[in-house]
Motif scaffolding. Structure first.
Motif, PDB file in Angstrom:
ATOM      1  N   ASN A   1       0.804  -1.229   0.000  1.00  0.00           N
ATOM      2  CA  ASN A   1       0.000   0.000   0.000  1.00  0.00           C
ATOM      3  C   ASN A   1       0.835   1.275   0.000  1.00  0.00           C
ATOM      4  O   ASN A   1       0.298   2.363   0.231  1.00  0.00           O
ATOM      5  N   HIS A   2       2.123   1.124  -0.251  1.00  0.00           N
ATOM      6  CA  HIS A   2       3.037   2.274  -0.146  1.00  0.00           C
ATOM      7  C   HIS A   2       2.526   3.511  -0.899  1.00  0.00           C
ATOM      8  O   HIS A   2       2.366   4.590  -0.327  1.00  0.00           O
ATOM      9  N   ALA A   3       2.231   3.342  -2.171  1.00  0.00           N
ATOM     10  CA  ALA A   3       1.812   4.486  -2.999  1.00  0.00           C
ATOM     11  C   ALA A   3       0.506   5.088  -2.472  1.00  0.00           C
ATOM     12  O   ALA A   3       0.380   6.314  -2.350  1.00  0.00           O
ATOM     13  N   ALA A   4      -0.439   4.229  -2.147  1.00  0.00           N
ATOM     14  CA  ALA A   4      -1.739   4.720  -1.664  1.00  0.00           C
ATOM     15  C   ALA A   4      -1.591   5.456  -0.330  1.00  0.00           C
ATOM     16  O   ALA A   4      -2.237   6.480  -0.097  1.00  0.00           O
ATOM     17  N   LEU A   5      -0.708   4.943   0.529  1.00  0.00           N
ATOM     18  CA  LEU A   5      -0.504   5.584   1.846  1.00  0.00           C
ATOM     19  C   LEU A   5       0.022   7.001   1.677  1.00  0.00           C
ATOM     20  O   LEU A   5      -0.367   7.917   2.415  1.00  0.00           O
ATOM     21  N   GLU A   6       0.901   7.175   0.705  1.00  0.00           N
ATOM     22  CA  GLU A   6       1.499   8.494   0.509  1.00  0.00           C
ATOM     23  C   GLU A   6       0.491   9.533   0.028  1.00  0.00           C
ATOM     24  O   GLU A   6       0.701  10.725   0.182  1.00  0.00           O
ATOM     25  N   GLY A   7      -0.605   9.058  -0.530  1.00  0.00           N
ATOM     26  CA  GLY A   7      -1.631   9.980  -1.007  1.00  0.00           C
ATOM     27  C   GLY A   7      -2.647  10.370   0.052  1.00  0.00           C
ATOM     28  O   GLY A   7      -3.629  11.046  -0.236  1.00  0.00           O
ATOM     29  N   LYS A   8      -2.427   9.926   1.293  1.00  0.00           N
ATOM     30  CA  LYS A   8      -3.407  10.183   2.361  1.00  0.00           C
ATOM     31  C   LYS A   8      -2.724  10.741   3.592  1.00  0.00           C
ATOM     32  O   LYS A   8      -1.514  10.612   3.740  1.00  0.00           O
ATOM     33  N   ALA A   9      -3.523  11.329   4.479  1.00  0.00           N
ATOM     34  CA  ALA A   9      -2.992  11.633   5.802  1.00  0.00           C
ATOM     35  C   ALA A   9      -2.699  10.283   6.442  1.00  0.00           C
ATOM     36  O   ALA A   9      -3.517   9.358   6.350  1.00  0.00           O
ATOM     37  N   ASN A  10      -1.532  10.132   7.054  1.00  0.00           N
ATOM     38  CA  ASN A  10      -1.185   8.799   7.552  1.00  0.00           C
ATOM     39  C   ASN A  10      -0.373   8.860   8.836  1.00  0.00           C
ATOM     40  O   ASN A  10       0.255   9.874   9.149  1.00  0.00           O
ATOM     41  N   ALA A  11      -0.392   7.746   9.558  1.00  0.00           N
ATOM     42  CA  ALA A  11       0.343   7.667  10.826  1.00  0.00           C
ATOM     43  C   ALA A  11       0.700   6.220  11.118  1.00  0.00           C
ATOM     44  O   ALA A  11       0.041   5.291  10.646  1.00  0.00           O
ATOM     45  N   LEU A  12       1.751   6.060  11.897  1.00  0.00           N
ATOM     46  CA  LEU A  12       2.207   4.729  12.300  1.00  0.00           C
ATOM     47  C   LEU A  12       2.614   4.778  13.766  1.00  0.00           C
ATOM     48  O   LEU A  12       3.230   5.750  14.203  1.00  0.00           O
ATOM     49  N   PHE A  13       2.250   3.732  14.512  1.00  0.00           N
ATOM     50  CA  PHE A  13       2.775   3.653  15.877  1.00  0.00           C
ATOM     51  C   PHE A  13       3.188   2.231  16.222  1.00  0.00           C
ATOM     52  O   PHE A  13       2.678   1.258  15.665  1.00  0.00           O
ATOM     53  N   SER A  14       4.159   2.151  17.128  1.00  0.00           N
ATOM     54  CA  SER A  14       4.671   0.866  17.583  1.00  0.00           C
ATOM     55  C   SER A  14       4.387   0.701  19.076  1.00  0.00           C
ATOM     56  O   SER A  14       4.400   1.674  19.834  1.00  0.00           O
ATOM     57  N   VAL A  15       4.148  -0.554  19.481  1.00  0.00           N
ATOM     58  CA  VAL A  15       3.889  -0.871  20.886  1.00  0.00           C
ATOM     59  C   VAL A  15       4.961  -1.865  21.342  1.00  0.00           C
ATOM     60  O   VAL A  15       5.135  -2.918  20.720  1.00  0.00           O
ATOM     61  N   ASN A  16       5.682  -1.511  22.390  1.00  0.00           N
ATOM     62  CA  ASN A  16       6.707  -2.422  22.925  1.00  0.00           C
ATOM     63  C   ASN A  16       6.986  -2.071  24.379  1.00  0.00           C
ATOM     64  O   ASN A  16       6.625  -0.989  24.826  1.00  0.00           O
ATOM     65  N   VAL A  17       7.629  -2.977  25.110  1.00  0.00           N
ATOM     66  CA  VAL A  17       7.847  -2.674  26.545  1.00  0.00           C
ATOM     67  C   VAL A  17       9.081  -1.830  26.799  1.00  0.00           C
ATOM     68  O   VAL A  17       9.183  -1.198  27.859  1.00  0.00           O
ATOM     69  N   VAL A  18       9.996  -1.829  25.846  1.00  0.00           N
ATOM     70  CA  VAL A  18      11.175  -0.979  26.018  1.00  0.00           C
ATOM     71  C   VAL A  18      10.746   0.492  26.143  1.00  0.00           C
ATOM     72  O   VAL A  18      11.397   1.288  26.829  1.00  0.00           O
ATOM     73  N   ALA A  19       9.600   0.812  25.512  1.00  0.00           N
ATOM     74  CA  ALA A  19       9.094   2.192  25.540  1.00  0.00           C
ATOM     75  C   ALA A  19       8.606   2.623  26.923  1.00  0.00           C
ATOM     76  O   ALA A  19       8.211   3.769  27.120  1.00  0.00           O
ATOM     77  N   ARG A  20       8.646   1.713  27.917  1.00  0.00           N
ATOM     78  CA  ARG A  20       8.309   2.143  29.285  1.00  0.00           C
ATOM     79  C   ARG A  20       9.430   3.006  29.861  1.00  0.00           C
ATOM     80  O   ARG A  20       9.245   3.705  30.857  1.00  0.00           O
ATOM     81  N   LYS A  21      10.605   2.925  29.233  1.00  0.00           N
ATOM     82  CA  LYS A  21      11.753   3.687  29.737  1.00  0.00           C
ATOM     83  C   LYS A  21      11.723   5.093  29.140  1.00  0.00           C
ATOM     84  O   LYS A  21      11.637   5.243  27.915  1.00  0.00           O
ATOM     85  N   PRO A  22      11.808   6.118  29.992  1.00  0.00           N
ATOM     86  CA  PRO A  22      11.680   7.493  29.511  1.00  0.00           C
ATOM     87  C   PRO A  22      12.656   7.831  28.384  1.00  0.00           C
ATOM     88  O   PRO A  22      12.320   8.600  27.490  1.00  0.00           O
ATOM     89  N   GLU A  23      13.830   7.210  28.394  1.00  0.00           N
ATOM     90  CA  GLU A  23      14.821   7.549  27.361  1.00  0.00           C
ATOM     91  C   GLU A  23      14.579   6.787  26.051  1.00  0.00           C
ATOM     92  O   GLU A  23      15.308   6.961  25.090  1.00  0.00           O
ATOM     93  N   LYS A  24      13.529   5.927  26.038  1.00  0.00           N
ATOM     94  CA  LYS A  24      13.255   5.167  24.808  1.00  0.00           C
ATOM     95  C   LYS A  24      11.782   5.271  24.394  1.00  0.00           C
ATOM     96  O   LYS A  24      11.258   4.389  23.702  1.00  0.00           O
ATOM     97  N   ASN A  25      11.112   6.320  24.834  1.00  0.00           N
ATOM     98  CA  ASN A  25       9.657   6.363  24.613  1.00  0.00           C
ATOM     99  C   ASN A  25       9.185   7.382  23.584  1.00  0.00           C
ATOM    100  O   ASN A  25       8.017   7.748  23.561  1.00  0.00           O
TER     101      ASN A  25
END
Ligand code: FMN
Length: 174
Positions: free
Chosen positions: A73-97
């Motif tokens: 969907n690369h081309a189609a994604l670029e034609g729209k407002a878009n966002a991506l997020f990741s979920v992981n436990v390392v992100a509990r650390k303030p220096e990695k969030n």
């Protein structure tokens, strides 16, 4: 009214919970569909004005379905407002969030050609009692290495829901 797709890749459902929260915020005045990538990998994103992709980490990686979906969907994604997020436990650390400091999100961005307009990273959840013996042992070891909680009888939710809400408002604004 915008038509918004929130599509997620999950193993244990926490990324879906985050997406449900985003949906509840974005639903105000918009038409929001929440879709599991595993169930509808070939969904047509053409009808949507905005697309948000959420994906969790397991053993250091996002699932192959996320790479496949983005590639297709690369081309189609670029034609729209878009966002991506990741979920992981390392992100509990303030220096990695943040998107800039989270190693998994950074590594992921290096592997894909698409450059999402909006990024976020959220700390996930560790639910020791629900895992099988192998996964419980492995994630306890991962947590021990990172000086996190290792009590196998407990559930630990690290998600900052205010941050999720803020991202929801960004989705509305984008
Ligand atoms: C077996 C297992 C392996 C995991 N490996 C990692 C990892 O390598 N790095 C990390 O930051 N989080 C890791 N996590 C934490 C998950 O990213 C976290 O539990 C997340 O909330 C899962 O989201 P989901 O329920 O949507 O799959 C792991 C979790 C499990 C159960």
């Amino acid at each position: 009214m915008a038509k918004i797709l929130i599509i997620y890749s999950t193993t244990d459902g926490h990324t879906r919970s985050i997406c449900e929260r985003l949906q509840s915020i974005a639903a105000n005045g918009n038409d929001v569909d929440l879709v599991a990538m595993a169930e509808q990998p070939d969904i047509d994103i053409a009808p949507y004005d905005k697309v948000v992709i959420g994906a969790s980490i397991r053993y250091g990686k996002h699932k192959p379905e996320v790479f496949d979906f983005i590639k297709r969907n690369h081309a189609a994604l670029e034609g729209k407002a878009n966002a991506l997020f990741s979920v992981n436990v390392v992100a509990r650390k303030p220096e990695k969030n943040t998107p800039e400091t989270n190693p998994y999100l950074q590594k992921f961005l290096q592997k894909i050609a698409w450059k999402p307009d909006n990024l976020a990273v959220f700390a996930g959840k560790i639910d020791y009692p629900r895992y099988g013996t192998f996964d419980r042992t492995m994630i306890r070891f991962i947590m021990w290495m990172g000086k996190g909680p290792t009590d196998p009888t407990q559930t630990f939710e690290f998600t900052d829901w205010d941050k999720v809400d803020e991202f929801g408002r960004r989705i509305v604004a984008m």
